[in-house]
Design an enzyme around this catalytic site. Structure first.
Site, PDB file in Angstrom:
ATOM      1  N   SER A   1      34.971  33.463  35.180  1.00 57.76           N
ATOM      2  CA  SER A   1      34.788  32.085  34.728  1.00 57.76           C
ATOM      3  C   SER A   1      35.933  31.241  35.253  1.00 57.76           C
ATOM      4  O   SER A   1      37.014  31.753  35.565  1.00 57.76           O
ATOM      5  CB  SER A   1      34.780  32.029  33.191  1.00 57.76           C
ATOM      6  OG  SER A   1      34.959  30.711  32.711  1.00 57.76           O
TER       7      SER A   1
ATOM      8  N   TYR B   1      40.708  34.367  26.203  1.00 56.06           N
ATOM      9  CA  TYR B   1      39.545  34.248  27.086  1.00 56.06           C
ATOM     10  C   TYR B   1      39.992  34.214  28.549  1.00 56.06           C
ATOM     11  O   TYR B   1      39.394  34.871  29.407  1.00 56.06           O
ATOM     12  CB  TYR B   1      38.758  32.986  26.737  1.00 56.06           C
ATOM     13  CG  TYR B   1      37.485  32.823  27.542  1.00 56.06           C
ATOM     14  CD1 TYR B   1      36.432  33.723  27.393  1.00 56.06           C
ATOM     15  CD2 TYR B   1      37.336  31.776  28.454  1.00 56.06           C
ATOM     16  CE1 TYR B   1      35.262  33.577  28.128  1.00 56.06           C
ATOM     17  CE2 TYR B   1      36.173  31.622  29.185  1.00 56.06           C
ATOM     18  CZ  TYR B   1      35.137  32.528  29.023  1.00 56.06           C
ATOM     19  OH  TYR B   1      33.976  32.389  29.763  1.00 56.06           O
TER      20      TYR B   1
END
Length: 320
Positions: free
Chosen positions: A159, A185
């Site tokens: 990502s 994350y």
């Protein structure tokens, strides 16, 4: 050898749809496994592969939800899998290997994002454990089927969130540092990219190539841990709940996964981070844009150290 981290001018782009990203290639007789392949961009990935003729195995943590979502899609098989539970990973892999089938595409798509501090069955921080370690163990267990016929591709969903943080090899579980959901994350997504590098290096001799993918901004169940006010503050939705027009649809979000898993433009290549159906541009660490890959996510030395750490944390080694 790994592909150079430079765009190849594929002719595709941000708005390419999942089915377009196949480049007209049929997948009759091929087998794909798509984790999280029953919701969001994972579901669109499953649909595109199945419509092109592939058999798609969709392991799911919530089988009933998966069954409902996948109803009516031909050539789809379901199985149980919880990436936060090492016993569940081993059970799924063992069941698949018994079938004797080879794997042509493994798309490690499932993920959690910005969750509160949670830990997996081993006590590991959940985002790193689910997004990276679970897929590391799954890929290792399925390695005999991946290398069986040669030519397999493994897609690791990273990502743009990787820009938030590099991996932390000293404290991967936030045992000595204060937990931050976005840093966690970022660490996990950097790990996903580094895993593709390490796997491609080890798999090339067996004909197995690996790619990291940034799918783009897509509003899916991945945002389930984010309150509405946070989504508005980040500009992802407006006051009326309308999604930012710069976001992709789930089908567009699935396109780069499909491109890396099956498009002929990538035959004989691997070990790169991709976005918008092209190899992404390597950018400096201080780049503030929402495109490109930062140095720490394509660092070969860090990839090797992460590989060693992942083997120690999972207790799993690839039978190379």
């Amino acid at each position: 050898m790994p592909t150079e981290q430079t765009p190849i001018n594929s002719g595709y782009g941000m708005r390419t749809e999942a089915r377009e990203a196949l480049g007209g290639r049929r997948l009759d007789g091929a087998l794909a496994i798509v984790t999280g392949g029953y919701s969001g961009l994972g579901l669109e990935t499953t649909k595109a592969l199945a419509e092109a003729g592939a058999t798609v195995v969709v392991p799911a943590r919530t089988p009933d939800k998966a069954k409902a979502a996948l109803a009516g899609i031909a050539k789809v098989e379901q199985a149980a899998l919880d990436l936060a539970d090492p016993k569940s990973i081993d059970a799924f892999a063992e069941q698949f290997l018994v079938s004797g089938r080879s794997i042509d595409m493994l798309i490690n798509n499932a993920a959690i994002m910005a969750s509160p501090l949670m830990r997996d069955a081993r006590g590991y921080e959940a985002q790193f454990a689910t997004n990276h370690l679970g897929h590391f163990q799954l890929t290792a267990r399925l390695w005999p089927a991946l290398k069986q016929d040669g030519g397999a591709r493994v897609v690791s969903l990273s990502s743009i969130g990787h820009r938030r943080a590099p991996v932390n090899l000293e404290d991967p579980n936030f045992e000595t540092t204060e937990y931050d959901k976005w840093e966690a994350y970022g660490r996990a997504k950097s790990a996903n990219s580094l895993f593709a590098l390490g796997l491609d290096k080890r798999g090339e001799a067996a004909g197995v190539r690996a790619f990291a993918v940034h799918p783009g901004g897509i509003m899916t169940d991945l945002q389930r841990y984010m309150p509405d006010e946070e989504k508005r503050a980040m500009g992802w939705v407006d006051e009326a709940g309308n999604i930012n027009p710069l976001f992709k649809t789930p089908s567009q979000g699935a396109a780069t996964s499909i491109w890396c898993a099956a498009n002929g433009q990538l035959d004989g290549t691997g070990g790169v981070y991709c976005e918008d159906c092209d190899v992404a541009q390597a950018v400096p660490a201080d780049d503030m844009s929402f495109a490109g890959v930062r140095p720490w996510a394509i660092d070969w030395d860090v990839a090797e150290k992460l590989w060693d750490l992942s083997e120690r944390m999972t207790g799993v080694r690839f039978a190379l």
